[in-house]
Scaffold this motif. Structure first.
Motif, short mmCIF file in Angstrom:
data_model
loop_
_atom_site.label_atom_id
_atom_site.label_comp_id
_atom_site.label_asym_id
_atom_site.label_seq_id
_atom_site.Cartn_x
_atom_site.Cartn_y
_atom_site.Cartn_z
N UNK A 114 0.80 -1.25 -0.05
CA UNK A 114 0.05 -0.06 0.02
C UNK A 114 0.83 1.40 -0.03
N UNK A 115 2.06 0.99 0.26
CA UNK A 115 2.97 2.22 0.21
C UNK A 115 2.83 2.73 -1.17
N UNK A 163 -17.51 5.38 2.12
CA UNK A 163 -16.27 4.82 1.77
C UNK A 163 -15.04 5.38 2.65
N UNK A 164 -14.27 4.38 3.07
CA UNK A 164 -13.12 4.73 3.98
C UNK A 164 -12.07 4.57 2.88
N UNK A 165 -11.37 5.68 2.55
CA UNK A 165 -10.25 5.75 1.55
C UNK A 165 -8.77 6.19 1.96
N UNK A 166 -7.80 5.08 1.79
CA UNK A 166 -6.63 5.58 1.73
C UNK A 166 -5.96 6.35 0.68
N UNK A 167 -5.39 7.51 0.97
CA UNK A 167 -4.86 8.41 0.30
C UNK A 167 -3.76 9.17 0.74
N UNK A 193 5.77 5.92 1.03
CA UNK A 193 5.63 4.83 1.73
C UNK A 193 4.32 4.73 2.68
N UNK A 194 4.09 3.85 3.52
CA UNK A 194 3.05 3.61 4.30
C UNK A 194 2.96 4.71 5.48
N UNK A 195 4.16 5.31 5.57
CA UNK A 195 4.30 6.35 6.70
C UNK A 195 3.64 7.56 6.07
N UNK A 196 3.22 7.73 4.81
CA UNK A 196 2.53 9.00 4.46
C UNK A 196 1.21 8.55 3.92
N UNK A 197 0.50 7.56 4.38
CA UNK A 197 -0.87 7.50 3.99
C UNK A 197 -1.94 8.05 5.02
N UNK A 198 -3.14 8.76 4.77
CA UNK A 198 -3.89 9.08 5.54
C UNK A 198 -5.12 8.34 5.23
#
Length: 595
Positions: free
Chosen positions: A173-174, A210-214, A222-227
């Motif tokens: 997902x990163x 909808x719960x959305x990763x963006x 990477x994953x450290x920057x996903x909200x």
């Protein structure tokens, strides 16, 4: 004609006689869930699943969902069934009473999930995803978002999704590219495409959340920057009612091998309005809360499909006449004996039975400990319980879906050619079961999670939550001659698991790929050993009831199935241990160009 009858007798055995279900009412917040209320819930759940959901299973598979002009229509009967489901309060069963929920224990919810998965897995994906969205919002959203969205998710008038995967990335997902641009009013504009979104568009509810990763502008890589963002299909008006349509739409439906009545969608976000859930760049934490709940639920999907396949295989084996028993004619008044007399058919049926009943015990064990993690008054007990749930979540997800798929395949084999055609419904169970080994993190990923994260976590603290009670049980029961046939094989398998654990930990220090090469075998070794522990305990509980106290033969069958598991299934752990000890060089040193 396919059949399904909720296995309430075995469910109650596991809940009350094995897992101290009566003790649930002693936990704060669960005081009303005594045996009387719990049994009433299970009885009504069985009626709903047997008479409302199961009759729609085959027709829903054959009709599938329809995508027309940007909208998705579910198969005939699904909308009415969902209305009955919602009006019956089933969407609120395991939700917080503060938002209109019933606050039921995880154990009760797990048994209901199993029934629903057996009866109609496609239907179950809709409320299942909604509950996952509820879990994430309940744990991480602001009070304002909770107040607006949770009551609607709980009462079922709105549904939910989780939007993670994109065309170029799944597990990693990163790599996601969906972006979220801040607006002056505190909302965000989301741009991007998500794929494989279960229940992304349908006609069952008035709104879909909808719960959305963006990614926010300037977010770390990477994953450290996903909200995480909440993005409703229809924007709520000031009074909370659905207002204007948001800029999120289904672009197409996936044409799938199974769960064809579940709408699996490609979703386009073209400046859709959303709101941040939790802290910026901390979206993975909230999404993992949802994913962990879903991983336990997906494991139950494998269990549910194995159960319904087994029931149909047994019914067919009793009725189908083919050949004569090797020991001599068993039905002289009939032209042939039922295939139930043949050793290989009995092998398949007993394997299926041992899988299903063992996996039910493991699922309920995880759920019962989860209830302690959520409700126990002692913080130390809550921590210990949470450790155990963290450890076994990948095992429940992967083992139950792998064995569920194996069981549905055995169900087809019992039917022979009649299992391969649609008329009897067995082939649908295989097709539906196959996805459970893939979504919410493939089973290979679950194995890597077990050996790479859970095994070394907190200097092995998670592992001790399993190893210590099993070791203690073996020590306490090893001298009991009545249990020798069960504790002896368990002790051997447990010894293999201990040795494999130490070997993987040691080799992984110098050669990290060794742990990955052993991961899948280790997860199965762990899972089969866990089932052996539970089968030994089930035999122990059942043995005192044999004879006059067992008029219907339930306990006698339980002990016999435990013996079969120990003699015919648990020996797999020997091969798994040998594979682990062989190491990973034969696979990792193989030249890439030679594939």
């Amino acid at each position: 004609m396919p059949i399904y009858k909720a296995p309430l007798r075995d469910m109650r055995f596991v809940l009350y006689e094995l897992m101290d279900g009566d003790g649930l009412a002693a936990l704060p917040g669960l005081e009303t869930f005594d045996r009387t209320l719990t049994d009433a819930i299970l009885d009504e759940a069985a009626r709903l699943c047997e008479t409302v959901l199961f009759p729609l299973n085959r027709s829903g598979d054959e009709e599938g969902c329809r995508f027309e002009n940007g909208t998705v229509a579910t198969p005939a009967g699904f909308a009415e069934a969902y209305r009955l489901f919602r009006d019956g309060g089933w969407t609120s069963l395991a939700c917080d009473p503060a938002y209109g929920g019933q606050g039921a224990p995880a154990t009760v919810a797990t048994l209901f999930q199993e029934m629903m998965c057996s009866a109609n897995l496609s239907f179950g994906t809709y409320p299942g995803l909604s509950h996952g969205a509820y879990v994430a919002l309940h744990g991480y959203a602001s009070d304002d978002i909770k107040a607006l969205y949770l009551p609607k998710l709980v009462d079922g008038t709105w549904s939910g999704t989780m939007c993670l995967t994109e065309p170029h990335c799944g597990t990693d997902l990163g790599l996601i590219r969906t972006s979220a641009e801040p607006r002056e009013d505190g909302s965000y504009a989301l741009f991007g495409t998500k794929i494989f979104i279960s229940a992304g568009e349908h006609d069952l509810t008035e709104n879909i959340v909808h719960l959305v990763l963006a990614r926010l502008p300037g977010a770390p890589k990477g994953t450290a920057g996903i909200s995480l963002f909440v993005v409703p299909k229809v924007l709520p008006a000031e009074d909370g009612r659905p207002g204007l349509r948001n800029a999120v739409a289904c672009g197409s439906l996936e044409h799938k091998m199974g769960i064809r009545a579940s709408a699996t969608c490609l979703m386009n976000f073209d400046g859709a309005t959303g709101w941040l859930v939790g802290e910026p760049h901390k979206g993975m934490r909230a999404m993992f809360a949802m994913m962990n709940a879903e991983r336990l639920a997906v494991g139950v999907q494998g269990l549910g499909l194995g159960e319904v396949s087994y029931q149909n295989a047994v019914a067919y084996a009793r009725d189908r006449l083919q050949g004569r028993s090797l020991a001599g004619t068993k039905a002289p008044d009939r032209p042939a004996d039922p295939i139930l007399v043949h050793p290989d058919v009995r092998r398949m049926l007993l394997t299926a039975r041992a899988h299903v009943e063992g996996c039910r015990a493991l699922a309920l064990w995880a759920a019962r400990v989860l209830d302690d993690a959520l409700h126990h008054p002692d913080p130390a007990e809550r921590q210990a319980a949470d450790d155990f749930v963290q450890l076994v979540t990948p095992v429940v997800k992967a083992l139950l879906t792998d064995l569920g798929f194996e069981t549905t395949n055995l169900g087809v084999q019992v039917f022979g050619g009649h299992g391969y055609i649609r008329e009897h419904g067995q082939e649908q169970h295989v097709r539906d079961a196959r996805i459970a080994q893939i979504y919410e993190g493939t089973n290979g990923i679950q194995a890597l999670d077990l050996v790479g994260r859970k095994m070394p976590a907190h200097a092995g603290r998670y592992l001790r939550r399993f190893f210590h009670p099993v070791a203690g049980y073996i020590e306490a029961k090893s001298a009991d001659p009545e249990l020798a046939a069960f504790v002896g094989p368990l002790a051997k398998a447990f010894g293999r698991l201990q040795q494999a654990t130490a070997t993987i930990a040691r080799r992984g220090l110098s050669r990290p790929e060794e742990a990955g090469a052993a991961a899948s075998e280790y997860l199965h070794l762990f899972g089969l050993t866990a089932l052996a522990y539970l089968w030994a305990r089930m035999a122990e509980v059942s043995l005192p009831h044999l004879g006059a106290a067992d008029p219907d033969g339930f306990y006698r069958a339980k002990v016999a199935t435990a013996r079969f598991y120990m003699e015919r299934i648990l020996p797999r752990t020997g091969a798994l241990a040998a594979q682990i000890m062989a190491g990973g060089r034969t696979m990792m040193d193989f030249e890439d160009a030679a594939f």
